[in-house]
Design an enzyme around this catalytic site. Structure first.
Site, PDB file in Angstrom:
ATOM      1  N   LYS A 280       0.854  -1.188   0.000  1.00 29.85           N
ATOM      2  CA  LYS A 280       0.000   0.000   0.000  1.00 29.85           C
ATOM      3  C   LYS A 280       0.891   1.240   0.000  1.00 29.85           C
ATOM      4  O   LYS A 280       1.858   1.320   0.757  1.00 29.85           O
ATOM      5  CB  LYS A 280      -0.898   0.008   1.243  1.00 29.85           C
ATOM      6  CG  LYS A 280      -1.931  -1.110   1.284  1.00 29.85           C
ATOM      7  CD  LYS A 280      -2.740  -1.038   2.567  1.00 29.85           C
ATOM      8  CE  LYS A 280      -3.683  -2.222   2.714  1.00 29.85           C
ATOM      9  NZ  LYS A 280      -4.805  -2.169   1.781  1.00 29.85           N
ATOM     10  N   ARG A 355      -9.523 -12.623   1.978  1.00 31.52           N
ATOM     11  CA  ARG A 355     -10.253 -13.825   1.544  1.00 31.52           C
ATOM     12  C   ARG A 355      -9.381 -15.074   1.732  1.00 31.52           C
ATOM     13  O   ARG A 355      -9.890 -16.149   2.012  1.00 31.52           O
ATOM     14  CB  ARG A 355     -10.732 -13.655   0.098  1.00 31.52           C
ATOM     15  CG  ARG A 355      -9.659 -13.499  -0.949  1.00 31.52           C
ATOM     16  CD  ARG A 355     -10.172 -12.792  -2.211  1.00 31.52           C
ATOM     17  NE  ARG A 355     -10.367 -11.375  -1.966  1.00 31.52           N
ATOM     18  CZ  ARG A 355     -10.970 -10.547  -2.810  1.00 31.52           C
ATOM     19  NH1 ARG A 355     -11.420 -11.001  -3.976  1.00 31.52           N
ATOM     20  NH2 ARG A 355     -11.130  -9.276  -2.517  1.00 31.52           N
TER      21      ARG A 355
END
Length: 509
Positions: A280, A355
């Site tokens: 990020k 996930r």
């Protein structure tokens, strides 16, 4: 260190708004058209104030008043209430009213808790809003355990009622559960590393005979049984306190014969998300310690069950704790991993780690659910920025085919509206499943289709359904994406969706 609430210790039911035991009174000011009855001592006083200054219907104000405890009254307006509002309007007014009372120097406020016909759970929501305002982050409490209040009173009527006491007891249990969840979600990445969360959870459930805890921390076991979680954690696993853990918390009621439903909750507990190899940038990493809010909510729901003791539920919570670090052993795009379900998954973006963190635990939950009575599986996660873009600070609720047959997402949306948490029902469609199918020879699934331009929170649910083996299995499953609802710094964690889960599954007394 603990932020605890106890009835008849620091929280009291008060029948006299002129009691000398309090130093201020908080009144939620409802629109005149709702015809909410004011306490008889102050009805004319309030009506005169509203005539003098209409601004009191817009922002919390403090007034000198000889007719109430402490000689001052805080008016906390809801503002105009329309047919589009739900119970959150009450929670927000009570929260602001309590904040204003504390700012005024009150240490012993008395909250007037009125019954509002339009909002059946208005008293519970009002108390919860006020208690939420008292929350102090765990790391502040550990440095200085000075409380921001001495005692809190709740006034409903001039006589005691069993029903109101039950409401107060529900509120106390729910707020204890939310404090537990906020502490985990809001604790910084080191205070609430995977290792520290395990110890924190064990300490908080110590002495509860209806709770059993199992911790899986063996690296070989995690690599074998939770391979996708293990991949996410590879770079972090070089550091002991950052190694992944699976925490299984089980609530069993005293009489198993009375159980009519089994709830299995899988929570994303990424204690810090750097994005991994897909790092990020541009300041987007700040706030990523909140990526454990799903696991925090699961732990909080189990806490509520341990306190309220619902006789009809068996509950299994699974906290998937890991850290998505960057380093020489980071998992990277192009890797082909084999999930516990046996499906191969191609890594496409290491910042879609949530996930992966839950996938194998979800598959195991789906297998275990077949042996349980009337099971319902949840995943709870700050999973996609797309959920926030789509719905703001509301939770996206998505059912698989079995849960959709009972309109479960709509039921939890209804409970949320009643209890002060907002949900948007989002439909998982065939393309949300098919978009996850692998593109290269030998790939069963993609981690995420990087070419997809839309429906990212729905396709994430589709991935979980497919990797969890829940596409055709007749097991109810609901995915809750709380990315927008969990609370981002500088705001405190919300502990969503604990209240709604308790409401929809009838955990309350």
């Amino acid at each position: 260190m603990a932020q605890d609430f106890k009835l008849y210790d620091n929280l009291f039911i008060e029948t006299n708004i002129q009691s000398i035991d309090y130093d201020a009174v908080i009144l939620i000011l409802y629109p005149e058209e709702l015809k909410v009855t004011l306490p008889r001592h102050i009805d004319s006083f309030i009506n005169n104030i509203v005539k003098i200054d209409k601004h009191v219907t817009k922002t919390p104000t403090v007034w000198s008043c000889d007719y109430v405890s402490g000689g001052r009254i805080i008016l906390a307006p809801t503002g105009k209430i329309t047919g589009y509002h739900d119970a959150r309007v009450i929670k927000e007014a009570a929260y602001k009213g309590m904040i204003r009372a504390l700012d005024a120097g009150s240490k012993k406020p008395l909250l007037i808790v009125q019954n509002v016909v339009n909002f059946p759970d208005s008293q519970l929501v009002c108390i919860l809003g006020a208690l939420e305002a008292l929350y102090t982050p765990i790391q502040m409490r550990e440095r200085d355990n000075t409380k921001n209040f001495i005692k809190i009173g709740f006034h409903s009527e001039e006589k005691r009622s069993e029903g109101f006491e039950k409401t107060v007891r529900n509120a106390i249990a729910l707020e204890k559960a939310r404090v537990f969840a906020r502490d985990i979600a809001g604790g910084d990445p080191e205070r609430m590393s995977p290792e520290n969360i395990v110890q924190f959870v064990k300490n908080k459930f110590e002495g509860y005979s209806n709770i059993a805890i199992n911790v899986i921390d063996d690296e070989t076991t995690i690599a074998t049984d939770y391979p996708l979680l293990s991949a996410v954690s590879r770079a972090a696993s070089r550091i002991e306190r950052h190694k992944p853990r699976i925490v299984e918390i089980e609530y069993k009621p005293s009489d198993p014969a009375r159980v009519t439903e089994t709830i299995i909750l899988v929570g994303k507990g990424v204690t810090y998300d750097t994005g991994g190899a897909d790092l990020k940038i541009s300041g987007k990493m700040a706030g990523m310690s909140r990526d454990k809010s799903g696991a925090a909510a699961v732990a909080g729901f189990l806490k509520a069950c341990s306190l309220l003791k619902p006789p009809h539920l068996k509950v299994i919570g699974i906290l998937c704790l890991c850290r998505n670090s960057i380093g020489e052993d980071s998992y990277v795009p192009d890797e082909l991993l084999v999930s516990k379900s046996g499906k191969t998954v191609r890594v496409t973006n290491t910042d879609a780690e949530g996930r992966f963190a839950m996938a194998d635990a979800l598959f195991k939950a789906g297998e275990d659910a077949l042996k349980e009575l009337n099971p319902h599986i949840y995943t709870i996660a700050t999973l996609t920025g797309h959920a926030r873009l789509s719905y703001g600070d509301y939770t996206a609720a998505m059912d698989n085919h079995s849960a959709k047959a009972t309109n479960h997402a709509s039921k939890i949306q209804f409970s949320g509206a009643r209890i002060g948490e907002g949900f948007e029902v989002s439909i998982v469609r065939p393309e949300d499943l098919s978009v996850n199918v692998g593109k290269c020879k030998g790939d069963d699934l993609l981690q995420v289709d990087m070419d997809a331009k839309c429906r990212h929170h729905q396709l994430a649910a589709g991935f979980l359904i497919k990797v969890g083996g829940l596409e055709d299995k007749n097991v109810k499953y609901t995915h809750l994406d709380i990315a927008g609802a969990a609370g981002s710094p500088p705001h405190e964690p919300t502990a969503v969706p604990i209240l709604s889960l308790c409401h929809v599954h009838k955990v309350l007394l």
